[in-house]
Motif scaffolding. Structure first.
Motif, short mmCIF file in Angstrom:
data_model
loop_
_atom_site.label_atom_id
_atom_site.label_comp_id
_atom_site.label_asym_id
_atom_site.label_seq_id
_atom_site.Cartn_x
_atom_site.Cartn_y
_atom_site.Cartn_z
N GLY A 94 43.33 27.17 -4.47
CA GLY A 94 42.12 27.86 -3.75
C GLY A 94 41.69 27.57 -2.33
N PRO A 95 41.77 28.36 -1.10
CA PRO A 95 41.45 27.86 0.27
C PRO A 95 40.58 26.15 0.56
CG PRO A 95 39.13 29.54 -0.44
CD PRO A 95 40.45 29.20 -2.34
N GLN A 96 40.00 25.98 0.21
CA GLN A 96 39.74 25.07 1.19
C GLN A 96 40.31 23.57 0.36
OE1 GLN A 96 38.40 26.38 -2.26
NE2 GLN A 96 37.30 24.93 -3.48
N ALA A 97 41.77 23.96 -0.86
CA ALA A 97 41.98 22.98 -0.65
C ALA A 97 43.78 23.38 -0.42
CB ALA A 97 42.09 22.98 -2.78
N GLY A 98 43.86 24.24 0.46
CA GLY A 98 45.58 24.39 1.11
C GLY A 98 45.31 25.95 0.93
N GLY A 99 45.34 26.48 0.17
CA GLY A 99 45.15 27.63 -0.74
C GLY A 99 46.45 28.26 -0.03
N TYR A 100 47.24 27.80 -1.11
CA TYR A 100 49.32 27.96 -1.95
C TYR A 100 49.46 27.68 -2.85
CZ TYR A 100 49.99 23.49 -0.17
OH TYR A 100 49.99 21.90 -0.77
N ALA A 101 50.50 29.06 -3.28
CA ALA A 101 50.68 28.65 -4.03
C ALA A 101 52.00 27.65 -4.53
CB ALA A 101 51.94 30.13 -5.18
N ARG A 102 51.50 27.36 -5.74
CA ARG A 102 52.28 25.83 -6.13
C ARG A 102 53.32 25.68 -7.71
NH1 ARG A 102 50.20 21.07 -7.02
NH2 ARG A 102 51.56 20.11 -6.39
N LEU A 103 54.22 25.37 -7.67
CA LEU A 103 54.92 25.67 -8.83
C LEU A 103 55.15 23.66 -9.42
CD1 LEU A 103 56.29 26.72 -11.78
CD2 LEU A 103 58.90 27.30 -9.28
N VAL A 104 55.17 23.68 -10.43
CA VAL A 104 55.27 22.14 -11.33
C VAL A 104 55.49 22.81 -11.97
CG1 VAL A 104 53.04 21.15 -10.15
CG2 VAL A 104 53.17 21.88 -12.24
N ALA A 105 56.34 21.21 -12.63
CA ALA A 105 57.30 21.36 -14.28
C ALA A 105 56.92 20.08 -14.99
CB ALA A 105 58.37 21.78 -14.51
N SER A 106 57.10 19.88 -16.70
CA SER A 106 57.09 19.25 -17.26
C SER A 106 57.72 19.31 -18.19
CB SER A 106 56.02 19.22 -18.49
OG SER A 106 54.99 18.74 -18.93
N ALA A 107 58.57 18.01 -18.80
CA ALA A 107 59.70 17.84 -19.20
C ALA A 107 59.35 17.48 -20.67
CB ALA A 107 60.81 16.98 -18.49
N ASP A 108 57.79 16.86 -21.15
CA ASP A 108 57.72 16.00 -21.84
C ASP A 108 56.54 16.81 -22.62
OD1 ASP A 108 56.36 15.73 -20.15
OD2 ASP A 108 56.60 13.44 -20.12
N PHE A 109 56.66 18.39 -22.84
CA PHE A 109 54.79 18.91 -23.13
C PHE A 109 54.19 18.84 -22.80
CE2 PHE A 109 53.98 20.30 -27.86
CZ PHE A 109 53.99 21.93 -27.53
N GLY A 110 53.81 18.48 -21.51
CA GLY A 110 52.49 18.25 -21.03
C GLY A 110 52.26 17.28 -20.27
#
Length: 419
Positions: A94-110
């Motif tokens: 969202g724009p109020q928190a920086g407004g840019y796309a991010r990618l995160v990963a989980s290797a332990d089923f979330g």
């Protein structure tokens, strides 16, 4: 759906199809825009707001994983699986928190997440993510200020990324880019401008550095023409593929020449039905069709789509579709194991099959669907017991490891953690 409903493969060499596991908000908009519904915005600025951000990618530029982002995560755009227990989520802050796309990963089923995505510009939103195994991946983002599409590529599991300009789309609701790769070099990109309506299918043989137009619409019928708006998914080898799951997908289409020509699949569904993309495991296909009555019918093919027969029907599983309405998302991780989701009596419902869609077990849930919600819950499974669920409206992620008997809510606050 993808939605993007495809199987979760263990590696790029698997015979199963791979793709997005949890549908993007943009893709949900594709399904709903023509129906006059408006899904959550997820922080996209208006067209006259600045694009901002000196971190916009240039072709060939290597970027490192981003620092943690302060502020709440407003929207989880999608999740993609590249093996049991390993998932990726594209985020919009969202724009109020920086407004840019991010990618995160989980290797332990979330249970925990690590930021692995490239540093993107301000006002960018996630379009798609696609990984072959845990090393080769692509992350497509759209800049709502500059209207530029960037496809980021990693070959080391997200430690470094290269950004390349990619074919884009307009900013209208439902517009998006969708990518699929069969090898680290060979892949496809579908650029959808839902309200035009217009769509183009591109191919690449260099991992996404350059793209070549294969087919598009609107054009006169013939070679190089897409028959209607929808998502495209190719099977192993890249010759056979399917088109469906669009805003008004009144048929399922098949190509046998890499997307240059398309023919309608012979599925005996009544008029005004809505067709999704088939879930696949090897040559076994499961196609979900929403009938005007609101019944979800599943058609099964065991010969790669040459012949279809009705596998089962779930009356009342879906709201009766309008001229442009979404079908129920289905995930088929193995020929006999399948999952489906629906909304019934304002609650999320999960179905599971262990006999290839002939019989379905209804798994009651406690997830209410907010009034006026225009999105559907989406599920993606890795086998008959493990599945991820994105609920409707609230966009919360849950996981089960016991066939749906119990569900664990994934703490999305953990996705703000840094590497």
């Amino acid at each position: 759906m993808d939605g993007a409903v495809t199987t979760a493969g263990g590696s790029g060499g698997s015979a199963t199809w791979r793709g997005r596991a949890i549908i993007t908000a943009a893709c949900l908009s594709v399904l709903l825009a023509a129906c006059g519904q408006s899904p959550a915005a997820g922080g996209r600025p208006s067209a006259n707001q600045p694009g901002g951000g000196a971190a916009a990618a240039r072709p060939g530029v290597t970027t490192a994983a981003p620092a943690p982002v302060a502020g709440p995560v407003e929207l989880i755009d999608l999740m993609d699986l590249s093996g049991p227990g390993f998932g990726l989520a594209g985020l919009g802050t969202g724009p109020q928190a920086g407004g840019y796309a991010r990618l995160v990963a989980s290797a332990d089923f979330g249970r925990s997440f690590t930021a692995i995505g490239p540093r993107t510009a301000a006002w960018t939103v996630t379009d798609d993510v696609f990984f072959l195994g845990r090393r080769d991946g692509w992350f497509a983002v759209f800049n709502t200020g500059t209207l530029a599409e960037t496809l980021y590529r990693t070959a080391d599991g997200g430690r470094t990324w290269h950004g390349y300009a990619a074919p884009g789309h307009n900013m209208a609701g439902g517009s998006s880019d969708i990518v699929q790769f069969l090898t680290p070099d060979r892949g496809w990109l579908v650029s959808i401008s839902a309200t035009a309506p217009a769509e183009s299918l591109y191919s690449t043989t260099d991992g996404g550095i350059s793209w070549h137009l294969v087919a598009s619409m609107p054009l006169p019928h013939g070679q190089g023409t897409l028959p209607e708006l929808g998502q495209v998914r190719f099977g192993p080898g890249g010759r056979a593929g399917w088109l469906g799951g669009g805003i008004c997908s009144h048929a399922l289409y098949r190509t046998g020449d890499g997307g240059r020509t398309w023919q309608q699949a012979g599925i005996p569904a009544p008029a005004r039905s809505w067709f999704g993309l088939p879930a696949a495991s090897g040559r076994t296909l499961l196609e979900q069709v929403s009938l005007p009555s609101g019944t979800l019918v599943l058609y099964r093919s065991t010969d790669g789509g040459a012949r279809w027969s009705q596998a089962s029907a779930l009356p009342g599983a879906t709201t009766a579709p309008s001229a442009c309405g979404p079908a129920v998302p289905v995930s088929l991780p193995a020929p006999q194991a399948g999952w489906a989701t629906a909304v019934h009596a304002a609650r999320t419902v999960v179905y599971r099959t262990t006999d290839g869609g002939r019989h379905w077990e209804k798994i009651t849930s406690s997830w209410p669907v907010p009034p006026g919600t225009g999105t559907l819950p989406v599920i993606q499974a890795t086998d008959a017991t493990h599945a991820w669920l994105l609920t409707a409206g609230s966009m919360r992620i849950y996981a089960t490891a016991d066939g749906g008997a119990t569900w664990r809510r994934i703490d999305t606050a953990a996705t703000t953690a840094g590497p």
